[in-house]
Design a protein around this motif. Structure first.
Motif, short mmCIF file in Angstrom:
data_model
loop_
_atom_site.label_atom_id
_atom_site.label_comp_id
_atom_site.label_asym_id
_atom_site.label_seq_id
_atom_site.Cartn_x
_atom_site.Cartn_y
_atom_site.Cartn_z
N GLN A 106 -5.12 27.28 10.38
CA GLN A 106 -5.10 26.58 12.21
C GLN A 106 -4.54 25.33 11.69
N THR A 149 -5.28 20.77 16.63
CA THR A 149 -4.86 21.52 17.88
C THR A 149 -5.03 22.17 18.42
N VAL A 150 -4.61 22.37 20.11
CA VAL A 150 -5.25 23.52 20.87
C VAL A 150 -4.23 23.39 21.40
N ASP A 165 -6.40 27.17 25.59
CA ASP A 165 -7.45 27.63 24.69
C ASP A 165 -6.47 28.20 23.30
N HIS A 225 -4.85 28.27 20.09
CA HIS A 225 -4.88 27.40 18.09
C HIS A 225 -3.15 27.96 18.27
N CYS A 244 3.68 23.96 12.48
CA CYS A 244 2.39 24.41 13.48
C CYS A 244 3.30 25.90 14.55
N TYR A 295 2.92 27.93 17.74
CA TYR A 295 1.64 27.82 18.84
C TYR A 295 2.84 29.44 20.00
#
Length: 192
Positions: A8, A12-13, A17, A19, A44, A46
């Protein structure tokens, strides 16, 4: 550590919600990616990670390639530039234009005719060294090389020295580009 052995991202989210997970390459993320949130220079993601490590070669294998095929200048029979075109460092900005001539094209042959006409106008009427844009997107969604990567275009006054110009063939003041063209623009911009 979360599912599928992904780590993860730090602190951060995402929206809803969700991750983010650390991956090695931004092109391995179907979604959006953010830098500086993962150890060891990772990205990262998403969205859905879309790469795997090939154990036989220890290389990252990607199942989805966002980079569009780019038709080279020779294939649409571009003329040589009238003069030397300046090199530019990696682009800081991307400008999206339309050719503003009301004409579009749907095939390599018809797009070649349109691009050579635009190149002639830019070289002989505007006295520019070459066609204005770095890349041009035809009516069929195909990408054509203009002045290309790392060359200064002639598309946006006072910004050409640190930007890439992408143009859609046609006039889109009153109508939107076709659905074929829009993902191509996004993929070019993501490649930069």
């Amino acid at each position: 550590m979360i599912a599928n052995n992904y780590i993860q991202c730090d602190g951060t989210v995402g929206h809803n919600d969700r991750h983010g997970v650390c991956i090695l390459d931004k092109f391995c993320c179907k979604g959006f990616s953010v830098r500086n949130l993962c150890p060891d220079g990772g990205i990262c993601c998403y969205g859905t990670p879309d790469c795997a490590l090939d154990s036989s070669t220890n290389a990252i294998k990607q199942s989805y390639n966002p980079c569009p095929l780019i038709i080279p200048r020779q294939q649409w029979r571009a003329r040589q530039p009238n003069q030397l075109i300046a090199s530019i460092p990696p682009a800081e900005h991307v400008f999206v234009h339309h050719t503003d001539d009301g004409n579009t094209c749907q095939s390599l042959e018809s797009c070649g005719v349109r691009l050579r006409s635009l190149q002639s106008y830019h070289q002989f009427n505007k006295d520019w060294p070459d066609i204005a844009w770095n890349f041009i997107i035809g009516g069929n969604g195909q990408v054509y090389e203009g002045v290309g990567w790392n060359r200064q275009g002639f598309h946006t006054l006072n910004w050409n020295h640190n930007s890439i110009g992408v143009a859609f063939v046609g006039n889109f003041n009153d109508e939107k580009p076709t659905e074929k063209k829009l993902p191509v623009q996004d993929n070019i911009c993501m490649t930069i």
